[in-house]
Motif scaffolding. Structure first.
Motif, PDB file in Angstrom:
ATOM      1  N   ALA A  12      24.222 -78.889  59.202  1.00 43.52           N
ATOM      2  CA  ALA A  12      24.521 -77.584  59.786  1.00 43.52           C
ATOM      3  C   ALA A  12      25.193 -76.657  58.779  1.00 43.52           C
ATOM      4  CB  ALA A  12      25.420 -77.760  61.003  1.00 43.52           C
ATOM      5  N   ALA A  13      25.468 -77.155  57.599  1.00 44.77           N
ATOM      6  CA  ALA A  13      26.164 -76.360  56.576  1.00 44.77           C
ATOM      7  C   ALA A  13      25.261 -75.242  56.066  1.00 44.77           C
ATOM      8  CB  ALA A  13      26.580 -77.266  55.429  1.00 44.77           C
ATOM      9  N   PRO A  14      25.874 -74.150  55.606  1.00 45.15           N
ATOM     10  CA  PRO A  14      25.066 -73.069  55.040  1.00 45.15           C
ATOM     11  C   PRO A  14      24.398 -73.516  53.750  1.00 45.15           C
ATOM     12  CG  PRO A  14      27.390 -72.662  54.696  1.00 45.15           C
ATOM     13  CD  PRO A  14      27.277 -73.882  55.566  1.00 45.15           C
ATOM     14  N   GLU A  15      23.571 -72.634  53.218  1.00 51.90           N
ATOM     15  CA  GLU A  15      22.878 -72.951  51.980  1.00 51.90           C
ATOM     16  C   GLU A  15      23.873 -73.350  50.892  1.00 51.90           C
ATOM     17  OE1 GLU A  15      20.068 -70.029  50.652  1.00 51.90           O
ATOM     18  OE2 GLU A  15      19.656 -69.433  52.711  1.00 51.90           O
ATOM     19  N   ALA A  16      23.395 -74.096  49.941  1.00 54.77           N
ATOM     20  CA  ALA A  16      24.236 -74.508  48.813  1.00 54.77           C
ATOM     21  C   ALA A  16      24.698 -73.270  48.054  1.00 54.77           C
ATOM     22  CB  ALA A  16      23.447 -75.427  47.892  1.00 54.77           C
ATOM     23  N   PHE A  17      25.815 -73.391  47.414  1.00 50.17           N
ATOM     24  CA  PHE A  17      26.347 -72.292  46.633  1.00 50.17           C
ATOM     25  C   PHE A  17      26.916 -72.842  45.339  1.00 50.17           C
ATOM     26  CE2 PHE A  17      29.500 -73.854  49.562  1.00 50.17           C
ATOM     27  CZ  PHE A  17      30.620 -74.038  48.763  1.00 50.17           C
ATOM     28  N   GLU A  18      26.993 -71.989  44.366  1.00 55.36           N
ATOM     29  CA  GLU A  18      27.503 -72.385  43.057  1.00 55.36           C
ATOM     30  C   GLU A  18      29.004 -72.179  43.008  1.00 55.36           C
ATOM     31  OE1 GLU A  18      26.880 -71.287  38.343  1.00 55.36           O
ATOM     32  OE2 GLU A  18      25.526 -70.461  39.837  1.00 55.36           O
ATOM     33  N   VAL A  19      29.705 -73.115  42.388  1.00 56.18           N
ATOM     34  CA  VAL A  19      31.135 -72.982  42.157  1.00 56.18           C
ATOM     35  C   VAL A  19      31.332 -72.846  40.653  1.00 56.18           C
ATOM     36  CG1 VAL A  19      33.403 -74.083  42.364  1.00 56.18           C
ATOM     37  CG2 VAL A  19      31.693 -74.380  44.177  1.00 56.18           C
ATOM     38  N   MET A  20      31.967 -71.759  40.264  1.00 60.32           N
ATOM     39  CA  MET A  20      32.212 -71.549  38.842  1.00 60.32           C
ATOM     40  C   MET A  20      33.186 -72.623  38.354  1.00 60.32           C
ATOM     41  SD  MET A  20      32.368 -67.422  38.791  1.00 60.32           S
ATOM     42  CE  MET A  20      32.265 -67.294  37.021  1.00 60.32           C
ATOM     43  N   PRO A  21      33.006 -73.116  37.125  1.00 64.67           N
ATOM     44  CA  PRO A  21      33.846 -74.207  36.622  1.00 64.67           C
ATOM     45  C   PRO A  21      35.350 -73.954  36.754  1.00 64.67           C
ATOM     46  CG  PRO A  21      32.052 -73.787  35.101  1.00 64.67           C
ATOM     47  CD  PRO A  21      31.994 -72.702  36.148  1.00 64.67           C
ATOM     48  N   GLU A  22      35.782 -72.718  36.552  1.00 65.26           N
ATOM     49  CA  GLU A  22      37.223 -72.427  36.632  1.00 65.26           C
ATOM     50  C   GLU A  22      37.754 -72.487  38.065  1.00 65.26           C
ATOM     51  OE1 GLU A  22      35.105 -68.369  36.292  1.00 65.26           O
ATOM     52  OE2 GLU A  22      34.884 -70.351  35.413  1.00 65.26           O
ATOM     53  N   ASN A  23      36.862 -72.546  39.051  1.00 62.98           N
ATOM     54  CA  ASN A  23      37.274 -72.629  40.456  1.00 62.98           C
ATOM     55  C   ASN A  23      37.094 -74.025  41.048  1.00 62.98           C
ATOM     56  OD1 ASN A  23      37.997 -69.902  40.621  1.00 62.98           O
ATOM     57  ND2 ASN A  23      35.866 -69.326  40.948  1.00 62.98           N
ATOM     58  N   TRP A  24      36.611 -74.961  40.250  1.00 66.36           N
ATOM     59  CA  TRP A  24      36.273 -76.281  40.786  1.00 66.36           C
ATOM     60  C   TRP A  24      37.487 -77.000  41.365  1.00 66.36           C
ATOM     61  CZ3 TRP A  24      32.331 -78.135  42.900  1.00 66.36           C
ATOM     62  CH2 TRP A  24      32.204 -79.503  43.124  1.00 66.36           C
ATOM     63  N   ASP A  25      38.609 -77.014  40.660  1.00 69.53           N
ATOM     64  CA  ASP A  25      39.793 -77.703  41.183  1.00 69.53           C
ATOM     65  C   ASP A  25      40.299 -77.048  42.464  1.00 69.53           C
ATOM     66  OD1 ASP A  25      39.754 -79.591  39.168  1.00 69.53           O
ATOM     67  OD2 ASP A  25      41.331 -78.628  37.977  1.00 69.53           O
ATOM     68  N   ALA A  26      40.267 -75.725  42.509  1.00 71.44           N
ATOM     69  CA  ALA A  26      40.695 -75.015  43.724  1.00 71.44           C
ATOM     70  C   ALA A  26      39.772 -75.356  44.889  1.00 71.44           C
ATOM     71  CB  ALA A  26      40.724 -73.514  43.473  1.00 71.44           C
ATOM     72  N   MET A  27      38.488 -75.438  44.630  1.00 69.60           N
ATOM     73  CA  MET A  27      37.542 -75.789  45.694  1.00 69.60           C
ATOM     74  C   MET A  27      37.792 -77.214  46.183  1.00 69.60           C
ATOM     75  SD  MET A  27      35.105 -75.093  47.742  1.00 69.60           S
ATOM     76  CE  MET A  27      34.221 -73.645  47.227  1.00 69.60           C
ATOM     77  N   ARG A  28      38.004 -78.120  45.261  1.00 64.77           N
ATOM     78  CA  ARG A  28      38.302 -79.507  45.657  1.00 64.77           C
ATOM     79  C   ARG A  28      39.545 -79.569  46.533  1.00 64.77           C
ATOM     80  NH1 ARG A  28      39.596 -82.594  40.832  1.00 64.77           N
ATOM     81  NH2 ARG A  28      40.017 -84.247  42.306  1.00 64.77           N
ATOM     82  N   LEU A  29      40.596 -78.852  46.129  1.00 68.30           N
ATOM     83  CA  LEU A  29      41.838 -78.875  46.899  1.00 68.30           C
ATOM     84  C   LEU A  29      41.657 -78.187  48.251  1.00 68.30           C
ATOM     85  CD1 LEU A  29      44.785 -79.558  47.209  1.00 68.30           C
ATOM     86  CD2 LEU A  29      45.351 -77.564  45.796  1.00 68.30           C
ATOM     87  N   PHE A  30      40.982 -77.050  48.272  1.00 65.98           N
ATOM     88  CA  PHE A  30      40.747 -76.339  49.527  1.00 65.98           C
ATOM     89  C   PHE A  30      39.974 -77.220  50.507  1.00 65.98           C
ATOM     90  CE2 PHE A  30      38.274 -73.463  52.242  1.00 65.98           C
ATOM     91  CZ  PHE A  30      39.308 -72.741  52.807  1.00 65.98           C
ATOM     92  N   LEU A  31      38.949 -77.881  50.044  1.00 71.10           N
ATOM     93  CA  LEU A  31      38.169 -78.759  50.923  1.00 71.10           C
ATOM     94  C   LEU A  31      38.995 -79.960  51.389  1.00 71.10           C
ATOM     95  CD1 LEU A  31      34.685 -78.668  49.163  1.00 71.10           C
ATOM     96  CD2 LEU A  31      35.378 -77.497  51.279  1.00 71.10           C
ATOM     97  N   ALA A  32      39.857 -80.474  50.519  1.00 69.63           N
ATOM     98  CA  ALA A  32      40.712 -81.595  50.904  1.00 69.63           C
ATOM     99  C   ALA A  32      41.741 -81.175  51.954  1.00 69.63           C
ATOM    100  CB  ALA A  32      41.417 -82.168  49.678  1.00 69.63           C
ATOM    101  N   MET A  33      42.054 -79.879  52.015  1.00 75.82           N
ATOM    102  CA  MET A  33      43.030 -79.350  52.965  1.00 75.82           C
ATOM    103  C   MET A  33      42.383 -78.945  54.292  1.00 75.82           C
ATOM    104  SD  MET A  33      46.205 -79.118  51.666  1.00 75.82           S
ATOM    105  CE  MET A  33      46.944 -77.762  52.569  1.00 75.82           C
ATOM    106  N   GLU A  34      41.120 -79.247  54.495  1.00 78.31           N
ATOM    107  CA  GLU A  34      40.394 -78.739  55.657  1.00 78.31           C
ATOM    108  C   GLU A  34      40.998 -79.112  57.005  1.00 78.31           C
ATOM    109  OE1 GLU A  34      36.387 -80.166  56.338  1.00 78.31           O
ATOM    110  OE2 GLU A  34      36.885 -82.037  55.368  1.00 78.31           O
ATOM    111  N   THR A  35      41.788 -80.172  57.068  1.00 78.38           N
ATOM    112  CA  THR A  35      42.410 -80.549  58.348  1.00 78.38           C
ATOM    113  C   THR A  35      43.859 -80.079  58.436  1.00 78.38           C
ATOM    114  OG1 THR A  35      43.118 -82.695  57.485  1.00 78.38           O
ATOM    115  CG2 THR A  35      40.943 -82.597  58.568  1.00 78.38           C
ATOM    116  N   GLN A  36      44.274 -79.233  57.511  1.00 77.63           N
ATOM    117  CA  GLN A  36      45.678 -78.838  57.434  1.00 77.63           C
ATOM    118  C   GLN A  36      45.922 -77.367  57.797  1.00 77.63           C
ATOM    119  OE1 GLN A  36      47.935 -81.206  57.063  1.00 77.63           O
ATOM    120  NE2 GLN A  36      46.219 -82.622  56.946  1.00 77.63           N
TER     121      GLN A  36
END
Length: 90
Positions: A12-36
Motif C-alpha cells: 500500500a506504500a506510495p511509489e519508491a522515492f530517492e533519498v539523497m545520501p546526505e539525508n540517509w541517516d535522517a531517513m533511517r532515524l525518522f523511520l525508526a521513530m515511526e511509533t513514537q
C-alpha cells in the motif's frame, strides 16, 4: 484491524522515492521513530515526535544525534505532520 494493517503494508506504500545520501541517516532515524508520535488528548491528532526517545532510538540505529541530524529529522517531522493533517482534511 486487518484493514489498518493492510493500509500500512509495503504493497500500500506510495511509489519508491530517492533519498539523497546526505539525508540517509535522517531517513533511517525518522523511520525508526515511526511509533513514537505524541498525540493530542482524545482526538489522537499527532502533534510531533517524542524527542525524549530520539537519542535512545538513534543509538539503537548506530547513529549519534547532532544538530544537523536533528534538524533533518525535524524537517521530515514537519512534512509528515502536514501530510497527516491534509489526509485528515484539516
Amino acid at each position: 484491524m486487518a484493514a489498518a494493517l493492510a493500509a500500512s503494508s509495503p504493497a500500500a506504500a506510495p511509489e519508491a522515492f530517492e533519498v539523497m545520501p546526505e539525508n540517509w541517516d535522517a531517513m533511517r532515524l525518522f523511520l525508526a521513530m515511526e511509533t513514537q508520535w505524541r498525540r493530542a488528548g482524545m482526538s489522537g491528532i499527532a502533534t510531533g515526535l517524542d524527542y525524549a526517545v530520539l537519542r535512545p532510538v538513534a543509538r539503537l540505529c548506530g547513529l549519534v544525534v547532532g544538530a544537523d541530524l536533528f534538524d533533518r529529522v525535524r524537517i521530515m517531522e514537519g512534512a509528515a505532520l502536514l501530510a497527516m493533517a491534509e489526509a485528515a482534511g484539516r
